[in-house]
Design an enzyme around this catalytic site. Structure first.
Site, PDB file in Angstrom:
ATOM      1  N   ARG A  49       0.793  -1.227   0.000  1.00  0.00           N
ATOM      2  CA  ARG A  49       0.000   0.000   0.000  1.00  0.00           C
ATOM      3  C   ARG A  49       0.827   1.279   0.000  1.00  0.00           C
ATOM      4  O   ARG A  49       0.593   2.187  -0.810  1.00  0.00           O
ATOM      5  CB  ARG A  49      -0.915   0.060   1.245  1.00  0.00           C
ATOM      6  CG  ARG A  49      -2.172  -0.725   1.142  1.00  0.00           C
ATOM      7  CD  ARG A  49      -2.517  -1.288   2.503  1.00  0.00           C
ATOM      8  NE  ARG A  49      -1.543  -2.307   2.811  1.00  0.00           N
ATOM      9  CZ  ARG A  49      -1.674  -3.582   2.451  1.00  0.00           C
ATOM     10  NH1 ARG A  49      -2.755  -3.980   1.870  1.00  0.00           N
ATOM     11  NH2 ARG A  49      -0.732  -4.471   2.705  1.00  0.00           N
ATOM     12  N   THR A  50       1.775   1.367   0.920  1.00  0.00           N
ATOM     13  CA  THR A  50       2.481   2.639   1.094  1.00  0.00           C
ATOM     14  C   THR A  50       3.285   2.984  -0.159  1.00  0.00           C
ATOM     15  O   THR A  50       3.196   4.094  -0.688  1.00  0.00           O
ATOM     16  CB  THR A  50       3.401   2.556   2.336  1.00  0.00           C
ATOM     17  OG1 THR A  50       2.624   2.044   3.417  1.00  0.00           O
ATOM     18  CG2 THR A  50       3.964   3.910   2.708  1.00  0.00           C
ATOM     19  N   LYS A  78      26.105  -3.864   0.109  1.00  0.00           N
ATOM     20  CA  LYS A  78      27.577  -3.840   0.133  1.00  0.00           C
ATOM     21  C   LYS A  78      28.103  -3.096   1.358  1.00  0.00           C
ATOM     22  O   LYS A  78      29.292  -2.856   1.475  1.00  0.00           O
ATOM     23  CB  LYS A  78      28.096  -3.153  -1.149  1.00  0.00           C
ATOM     24  CG  LYS A  78      27.772  -3.938  -2.404  1.00  0.00           C
ATOM     25  CD  LYS A  78      28.343  -3.268  -3.655  1.00  0.00           C
ATOM     26  CE  LYS A  78      27.378  -2.282  -4.250  1.00  0.00           C
ATOM     27  NZ  LYS A  78      27.808  -1.682  -5.510  1.00  0.00           N
ATOM     28  N   ARG A  99      11.291   3.634   3.919  1.00  0.00           N
ATOM     29  CA  ARG A  99      10.849   2.630   4.909  1.00  0.00           C
ATOM     30  C   ARG A  99      12.082   1.810   5.286  1.00  0.00           C
ATOM     31  O   ARG A  99      12.812   1.336   4.418  1.00  0.00           O
ATOM     32  CB  ARG A  99       9.769   1.715   4.331  1.00  0.00           C
ATOM     33  CG  ARG A  99       9.470   0.556   5.267  1.00  0.00           C
ATOM     34  CD  ARG A  99       8.266  -0.230   4.863  1.00  0.00           C
ATOM     35  NE  ARG A  99       7.039   0.530   5.105  1.00  0.00           N
ATOM     36  CZ  ARG A  99       5.823   0.006   4.985  1.00  0.00           C
ATOM     37  NH1 ARG A  99       5.664  -1.253   4.638  1.00  0.00           N
ATOM     38  NH2 ARG A  99       4.753   0.745   5.212  1.00  0.00           N
ATOM     39  N   HIS A 127       4.650   5.459  11.833  1.00  0.00           N
ATOM     40  CA  HIS A 127       4.248   5.377  10.422  1.00  0.00           C
ATOM     41  C   HIS A 127       3.306   6.568  10.204  1.00  0.00           C
ATOM     42  O   HIS A 127       2.095   6.419  10.082  1.00  0.00           O
ATOM     43  CB  HIS A 127       3.534   4.042  10.189  1.00  0.00           C
ATOM     44  CG  HIS A 127       3.314   3.682   8.756  1.00  0.00           C
ATOM     45  ND1 HIS A 127       3.491   4.563   7.704  1.00  0.00           N
ATOM     46  CD2 HIS A 127       2.918   2.505   8.202  1.00  0.00           C
ATOM     47  CE1 HIS A 127       3.202   3.923   6.567  1.00  0.00           C
ATOM     48  NE2 HIS A 127       2.854   2.682   6.840  1.00  0.00           N
TER      49      HIS A 127
HETATM   50  N1   CP Z   1      -0.358  -0.182   5.896  1.00  0.00           N
HETATM   51  C1   CP Z   1       0.859  -0.392   5.324  1.00  0.00           C
HETATM   52  O1   CP Z   1       1.872   0.225   5.697  1.00  0.00           O
HETATM   53  O2   CP Z   1       0.834  -1.320   4.339  1.00  0.00           O
HETATM   54  P1   CP Z   1       2.114  -1.767   3.487  1.00  0.00           P
HETATM   55  O3   CP Z   1       3.074  -2.449   4.455  1.00  0.00           O
HETATM   56  O4   CP Z   1       1.588  -2.709   2.446  1.00  0.00           O
HETATM   57  O5   CP Z   1       2.747  -0.540   2.917  1.00  0.00           O
END
Ligand code: CP
Length: 301
Positions: A49-50, A78, A99, A127
């Site tokens: 999603r993100t 590396k 991320r 998040h």
């Molecule tokens: N909700 C969320 O962060 O989903 P993803 O891990 O698929 O990005």
């Protein structure tokens, strides 16, 4: 407002309202708003999603996207540090989304980079962009953010989405119900902060004992990848399995949110009920992330 989106703590109540207002406007197309701008997506952990909604958001605003979705194909493999990665990627983009499994990684990248950094999840910490789309979804489906009773269920110890959400909802006179097995309860630092602010909260492991009180139930999966010991994970796997039996014990207008992915904590039989808003919630990632990209690039209208 901060040029980076690293922690939800950096945003005032007014900032949050402002972002939600811009996101509403982003429901309409703005095909050239970010023309000539480039987003770099640095995903050191998996995402559906993100990552995809950021790509979609950037491209639908006329911008370009580059990046990686598998750290093993990057020079991190590396031994390159995140600091150096951010220093290099800033030369190739106007904004980066990161991320990473390490708490504080987005803050570190923001210190290294002269371009805005957006935190797409740093370990079990935060998040923030998920939280903004959670707020947007709650506001849209409950018609308010104020004075709600919100249950957060599942892995509250390792779940970064619930950590950011508690901080954000603390602005809105929320009553919290933290529903988790004792070993996976909300970390004490969050509870201490709520106490200090005089915000009401309850801790519970049995959903049925509190479900009738809730306006919103925010379900999360047990975060397998964060457990230091796989044997511990096996103890909690399948601890909650919500299905239509839940409907006997809730308010008529209660909404169920879930940041997704789900594993086994929520049955598909709930999907077509009026309570389930988690797919709409995932779709709301697009206008919210369009708003955030426009904001950090100084193009929000
Ligand atoms: N909700 C969320 O962060 O989903 P993803 O891990 O698929 O990005």
């Amino acid at each position: 407002m901060e040029p980076n989106i690293v922690s939800i703590n950096d945003f005032s109540k007014q900032d949050l309202f402002n972002i939600l207002k811009i996101a509403k406007r982003m429901e309409k197309p703005h095909p050239n708003l970010l023309k000539g701008k480039t987003l770099a997506t640095l995903f050191f952990e998996p995402s559906t999603r993100t990552r995809l909604s950021f790509i979609y958001a950037m491209e639908s605003l006329g911008g370009k996207v580059l990046g990686f979705d598998d750290a093993s194909t990057s020079s991190a493999e590396k031994g390159e540090s995140l600091w150096d990665t951010a220093k290099i990627v800033e030369k190739y983009c106007d904004v980066m989304v990161i991320r990473h499994p390490t708490e504080g990684s987005a803050r570190l990248a923001a210190e290294a980079s002269s371009k805005p950094v957006i935190n797409a999840g740093d370990g079990a910490n935060q998040h923030p962009t998920q939280t903004l789309l959670d707020l947007y979804t709650i506001q849209k489906t409950k018609k308010t953010l104020n004075n709600l009773s919100v249950g957060l269920l599942g892995d509250l110890k390792y779940g970064r989405t619930v950590h950011s959400l508690v901080k954000a909802l603390s602005h809105f006179n929320t009553t919290f119900y933290f529903i988790a097995p004792p070993a996976l309860q909300m970390p004490q630092t969050y509870l201490d902060e709520l106490k200090k602010k005089g915000i009401k909260f309850y801790t519970e492991s049995n959903l049925q004992k509190v479900s009738k009180n809730l306006d919103v139930l925010y379900v999360t999966r047990i975060q397998k990848e964060r457990f230091p010991d796989p044997v511990e994970y096996q103890k909690y796997k399948g601890y909650y399995k919500l299905d239509t039996n839940l409907l006997k014990h809730i308010k008529k207008n209660m909404k169920i949110l879930h940041p997704l992915p789900r594993v086994d904590e929520m049955d598909r039989s709930l999907d077509n009920t009026s309570h389930a808003v988690y797919f709409e919630q995932a779709a709301n990632g697009i206008p919210v992330r369009k708003a955030l990209l426009a904001l950090v690039l100084g193009k929000a209208k």
